[in-house]
Design an enzyme around this catalytic site. Structure first.
Site, PDB file in Angstrom:
ATOM      1  N   MET A 273       0.829  -1.200   0.000  1.00  0.00           N
ATOM      2  CA  MET A 273       0.000   0.000   0.000  1.00  0.00           C
ATOM      3  C   MET A 273       0.866   1.254   0.000  1.00  0.00           C
ATOM      4  O   MET A 273       1.806   1.378   0.784  1.00  0.00           O
ATOM      5  CB  MET A 273      -0.917  -0.042   1.230  1.00  0.00           C
ATOM      6  CG  MET A 273      -1.843   1.141   1.353  1.00  0.00           C
ATOM      7  SD  MET A 273      -2.973   1.207  -0.063  1.00  0.00           S
ATOM      8  CE  MET A 273      -3.192   2.961  -0.195  1.00  0.00           C
ATOM      9  N   GLU A 308       4.562   0.599  -5.814  1.00  0.00           N
ATOM     10  CA  GLU A 308       4.144   1.472  -4.709  1.00  0.00           C
ATOM     11  C   GLU A 308       4.888   2.798  -4.771  1.00  0.00           C
ATOM     12  O   GLU A 308       4.319   3.850  -4.521  1.00  0.00           O
ATOM     13  CB  GLU A 308       4.364   0.791  -3.357  1.00  0.00           C
ATOM     14  CG  GLU A 308       3.695  -0.575  -3.202  1.00  0.00           C
ATOM     15  CD  GLU A 308       2.234  -0.606  -3.586  1.00  0.00           C
ATOM     16  OE1 GLU A 308       1.547   0.430  -3.473  1.00  0.00           O
ATOM     17  OE2 GLU A 308       1.760  -1.681  -4.032  1.00  0.00           O
ATOM     18  N   GLU A 330      -4.291   2.784 -10.767  1.00  0.00           N
ATOM     19  CA  GLU A 330      -3.767   1.409 -10.780  1.00  0.00           C
ATOM     20  C   GLU A 330      -3.313   0.970 -12.167  1.00  0.00           C
ATOM     21  O   GLU A 330      -2.246   0.377 -12.318  1.00  0.00           O
ATOM     22  CB  GLU A 330      -4.785   0.428 -10.193  1.00  0.00           C
ATOM     23  CG  GLU A 330      -5.078   0.658  -8.700  1.00  0.00           C
ATOM     24  CD  GLU A 330      -3.841   0.641  -7.805  1.00  0.00           C
ATOM     25  OE1 GLU A 330      -2.772   0.177  -8.250  1.00  0.00           O
ATOM     26  OE2 GLU A 330      -3.937   1.120  -6.655  1.00  0.00           O
TER      27      GLU A 330
HETATM   28  N1  ARG Z   1      -3.365   0.542  -3.759  1.00  0.00           N
HETATM   29  C1  ARG Z   1      -2.770  -0.728  -3.440  1.00  0.00           C
HETATM   30  C2  ARG Z   1      -1.871  -1.072  -4.615  1.00  0.00           C
HETATM   31  O1  ARG Z   1      -2.267  -1.562  -5.622  1.00  0.00           O
HETATM   32  C3  ARG Z   1      -3.725  -1.828  -3.201  1.00  0.00           C
HETATM   33  C4  ARG Z   1      -4.803  -1.543  -2.248  1.00  0.00           C
HETATM   34  C5  ARG Z   1      -5.779  -2.654  -2.272  1.00  0.00           C
HETATM   35  N2  ARG Z   1      -6.920  -2.353  -1.461  1.00  0.00           N
HETATM   36  C6  ARG Z   1      -7.919  -3.201  -1.287  1.00  0.00           C
HETATM   37  N3  ARG Z   1      -8.914  -2.852  -0.579  1.00  0.00           N
HETATM   38  N4  ARG Z   1      -7.908  -4.379  -1.840  1.00  0.00           N
HETATM   39  O2  ARG Z   1      -0.756  -0.719  -4.658  1.00  0.00           O
HETATM   40 ZN    ZN Z   2      -1.422   0.044  -6.959  1.00  0.00          ZN
END
Ligand code: ARG
Ligand code: ZN
Length: 873
Positions: A273, A308, A330
């Site tokens: 994250m 990240e 994403e």
């Molecule tokens: N933003 C994160 C990433 O792809 C993933 C977060 C996933 N969150 C979730 N609720 N599944 O780098």
């Molecule tokens: Zn991501």
């Protein structure tokens, strides 16, 4: 949707609410600044929040704060005790002034938070996960990505149990308190949405390093892990520094804080994250050393660390207006990390891996009941939309724009995007507009890629006319309906194309053919003889191709195409056609299928082809998975696929046995290092070992055990273990035991030990899986462990789809037990049952029955309910 479920008597009482993209409205109130104080404790953490809020426009609507399992214990507005009322999942507070200071306090229990959303405990440490909607499990808040605020965070905790206290931004103050407690105050100057908030408290050890940005700003880097793991952070640190330099070089983007912290945690729902200045990672994407991590793990770490890090711009500096725009950050960030990894290693191999992943996860999703556009129109639970479609198809959509624009113009588009929207919560539409303006592309029709679900199907046929010395490429696009989208508009499909001369074995240059109409023809001149068609080179468009081509042309492409992806693709197609014919399916594939002799002979050539490095060689010589073969059939026949594939492996293993032995020996002589050559050697070594085992050579078990016993690294050890796990005999048991004993206590390697067994082709894999579920090291509270055991089993097509239905029941049992513990992880396991339409009636009925049984479970989570309801529709 209320009556979707007539078959069972249980009515769905509170059906989850559907959120629609079209209903977007800005918030009634903005939270501009947030001051948080935490008195951290595993079982009772006290939280207090001071929010400066501002009315958004002229209205008299109340302040509404999202809550999930937390309510204010005290609440004041401008210092006066205030009343609040429940409105669904929110609390509402009437406020008359245009601005106000809201102060609220609450208490939460991290150690009972098994969902791992919000603030939770993991091995005695505390950490957070707020994306998408976890912040509302910490305090009531305007918990939506378009509300960007400046945060200041004061952490207080027992100094012995929580010596390290981290939050976003930079440390501004710290010191000791009474009673053995201490505090740390962090400030993040960049306004951010609540999903990027993070804190960590624990007894952690840091590996430190430094980076100086292009403009000379120093950055302190640290990776925090549990004591004992600090020897396994070097690769992640190196990946971080490489990512920082790459983003400067390729996108002109610099880091923007004096510190960048990473924390590894072993209980985590996803990969990692991108919290501002404080990334939190699943430990599997940080920890590596040669003894415990495979080369594949090393690559995954490099890719996720980069992903990240890249979010700092594509995600944090420019964030999403609402969760329907998730692919804005994403898809783009996956595209960026894919390009980074390609630059760090082999572009060709990376492209093959990414396409294989797309086909294994996204294509089935796009063809099933959970299909959705990369920018969805509605959802019930946003956690269900962290999908392969949003991520991987999203990346393909960005890649197509990059292909159409070329590198310089694409960069001009991305520069304009970051310049226009820095500090904003943006939309996919704004990204597309920046690309149009900056890159000079007309993306009018291209926008359909954001709107429609389903994988386009392209038919291609090359017609030659000797009199005019022309070759005409005839193209057609088709779409299958997906849920809610019976008809679809045409899409522009960029197809990198080359026509290869049969004698010269070369082409005169590649062209980008844009297929934009339903049917389209392109004529190429100067071809006295019919050339060979090489199309969708580099997988330039995420489509399925149906090319009218004889097997002789495919064999030609395997041998002579200069596009490595196209070579790979040609051999995969040859193998698929052969297997489809062996399975006894009728159709074009079977008619054009090459004979076994031809396939074995081309394999034989490639085993020793000097133009291939070993890594690429391994990719090309790997057979498609059973699941992927199933995807090629209208009705999947698991047993027939299993035995046809097994027979082909055996034939390739047996006929080329001497060559496989030579390769295995050659590769075994290469010493361990992380060089490209040594990594390639390890890759081909285990592939060769697999084919030796498939040949059923009497000494195969001995060779595998020798590789296992003499391995000085995890890649070789796991490669041998995979082969042994599928064999009968003492070697298997003794290798498994020694593997377990050696790594007892190392959770990430014990995960491998579980997966090795549940993914094996051993005839007793079902019974072994049942035993593993009872193993003392199995637990439902650790998502890595759950996935390690169950995911390989579910992906093991012949086992999961066993005709008795026992595989379906095993999964249903997991879903029912796991849902109350961790709904987000549970919901991921519904898709395999949702594919019932692709199976024969008996299997389909059993799969549906399982879905119905799950839906009838009282108290089923919103996450799982949404996936099951959609799967039954
Ligand atoms: N933003 C994160 C990433 O792809 C993933 C977060 C996933 N969150 C979730 N609720 N599944 O780098
Ligand atoms: Zn991501």
């Amino acid at each position: 949707m209320a009556d979707i479920h007539p078959a069972t008597a249980t009515p769905i009482l509170a059906e989850p609410q559907v959120i629609r993209r079209a209903d977007y409205r800005p918030p009634d109130w903005w939270v501009k600044t947030v001051a948080l104080e935490f008195d951290l404790d595993l079982s009772a953490t006290k939280v207090s929040a001071t929010l400066e809020i501002e009315r958004n426009g002229e209205h008299d609507r109340p302040l509404r704060l999202d809550c999930d399992g937390v309510l204010p214990l005290t609440l004041t507005i401008d210092g006066m005790a205030a009343n609040w009322r429940h409105e669904g999942d929110q609390i509402a507070i009437d406020i008359s002034a245009p601005t106000a200071t809201v102060h609220l306090t609450t208490t939460i229990a991290p150690d009972t938070n098994t969902q791992l959303m919000g603030l939770f405990a993991s091995n005695g440490m505390l950490c957070t996960q707020c994306e998408a909607e976890g912040f509302r499990r910490i305090i009531p808040f305007v918990d939506r990505p378009d509300n960007m605020a400046v945060y200041e965070v004061l952490l207080r905790a027992d100094k012995t149990r929580f010596p390290v206290l981290l939050a976003n931004g930079a440390l501004v103050d710290s010191g000791d308190l009474e009673d053995g407690r201490h505090y740390a105050r962090w400030h993040d100057p960049h306004p951010k949405p609540s999903y990027l908030f993070a804190l960590v408290a624990g007894d952690l050890v840091a590996t430190r390093d430094h980076f100086t940005t292009r403009s000379g700003a120093p950055v302190d880097l640290a990776i925090y892990v549990r004591a004992g793991d600090e020897g396994r952070t070097a690769h992640a640190m190196q990946a971080l520094k490489a990512s920082m330099a790459w983003d400067e070089r390729v996108y002109g983007l610099e880091y923007d804080l004096p510190v960048f912290n990473i924390v590894a945690v072993s209980d985590f729902n996803m990969g990692a994250m991108e919290n501002k200045g404080l990334n939190i990672f699943n430990s599997r994407y940080i920890l590596a050393d040669p003894d415990t991590a495979t080369d594949y793990d090393y690559d995954a770490i490099e890719g996720v660390v980069a992903h990240e890090y890249f979010h700092n711009w594509s995600g944090n500096r420019v964030t999403c207006r609402d969760w329907f725009q998730l692919s804005l950050k994403e898809g783009f960030t996956v595209y960026r990390d894919q390009c980074f990894s390609a630059d760090m290693g082999s572009e060709a191999v990376k492209r093959i891996e990414d396409v294989r992943m797309l086909r294994a996860t996204q294509f089935p999703e796009d063809a099933g009941p959970l299909a959705h556009p990369i920018r969805p129109d509605s959802y019930m639970e946003i956690s269900n939309f962290y999908t392969s479609t949003i991520y991987n198809k999203g990346a393909e959509v960005i890649r197509m724009m990059a292909t159409m624009a070329g590198p310089e113009r694409f960069r001009a588009g991305s520069d304009l995007y970051f310049q226009r929207h820095d500090g904003e919560a943006a939309t996919c539409e704004q990204f597309v507009r920046a690309m149009e303006d900056g890159a000079g592309l007309d993306l009018g029709q291209f926008r359909h890629w954001y709107e429609q679900a389903g994988t386009p199907q392209v038919q291609a046929r090359l017609e030659h006319d000797a009199d005019s010395a022309t070759a005409t490429l005839h193209l057609r696009q088709r779409f299958s309906p997906t849920p809610g989208q019976p008809d679809k508009p045409l899409m522009p499909i960029p197809l990198r194309t080359a026509l290869i001369d049969r004698d010269m074995k070369a082409h005169r240059g590649e062209q980008l053919v844009m297929l934009a109409q339903a049917e389209q023809s392109v004529t190429f001149t100067g071809f006295a003889r019919p050339p060979v068609l090489s199309i969708n080179r580099g997988f330039s468009a995420p489509v399925t191709m149906d090319v009218a081509r004889r097997s002789g042309d495919l064999l030609f492409l395997v041998r002579h195409d200069d596009d490595p992806f196209a070579r790979y693709e040609a051999l995969q197609q040859l193998v698929i056609d052969r297997l489809i014919a062996d399975i006894g399916e009728e159709g074009a594939a079977s008619e054009r299928a090459a004979g076994l002799e031809d396939i074995v002979s081309v394999f034989g050539d490639l085993v020793s082809d000097q133009r291939l490095d070993d890594s690429m060689r391994t990719e090309i010589l790997s057979l498609p998975t059973e699941a992927f073969l199933g995807e090629q059939m209208l009705i999947v026949r698991p047993e027939a696929i299993h035995s046809a594939r097994r027979a082909l492996r055996k034939a390739i293993g047996t006929r080329l046995l001497d060559q496989w032995r030579i390769v295995h020996e050659r590769a075994s002589a290469v010493h361990y290092s992380l060089s490209r050559e040594a990594r390639g050697a390890r890759k081909i070594k285990s592939l060769a070992l697999g084919y030796i085992a498939s040949s059923e050579a009497p000494d195969a078990g001995k060779i595998a055990f020798a590789q296992f016993a003499s391995a000085d690294n995890m890649t070789d050890r796991q490669g041998a273990m995979m082969v042994l796990a599928s064999m009968a005999g003492d070697e298997r048991e003794s290798a498994l035991d020694s593997f377990y004993n050696r790594y007892q206590g190392n959770a990430l390697v014990i995960d491998k030990w579980f997966s090795l067994q549940t993914s094996s082709a051993h005839p007793k894999v079902y019974e072994q899986t049942l035993e593993l579920i009872q193993h003392k090291d199995f637990t439902l509270t650790n998502p890595n462990r759950v996935r390690a055991l169950y995911w390989p089993f579910v992906s093991n097509q012949a086992e999961f789809h066993h005709a008795s239905g026992r595989g379906y029941r095993l999964l249903t049992d997991l879903v029912l037990r796991l849902d109350p513990v961790n709904p987000q992880t549970t919901a991921r396991f519904i898709a395999p049952l949702g594919r019932w339409r692709r199976f024969d009636e008996a299997r389909a009925a059993m799969m549906r029955g399982c879905l119905e049984q799950i839906l009838a479970q009282p108290g089923l989570s919103k996450d799982t309910t949404e996936q099951v309801m959609k799967s039954l529709e």
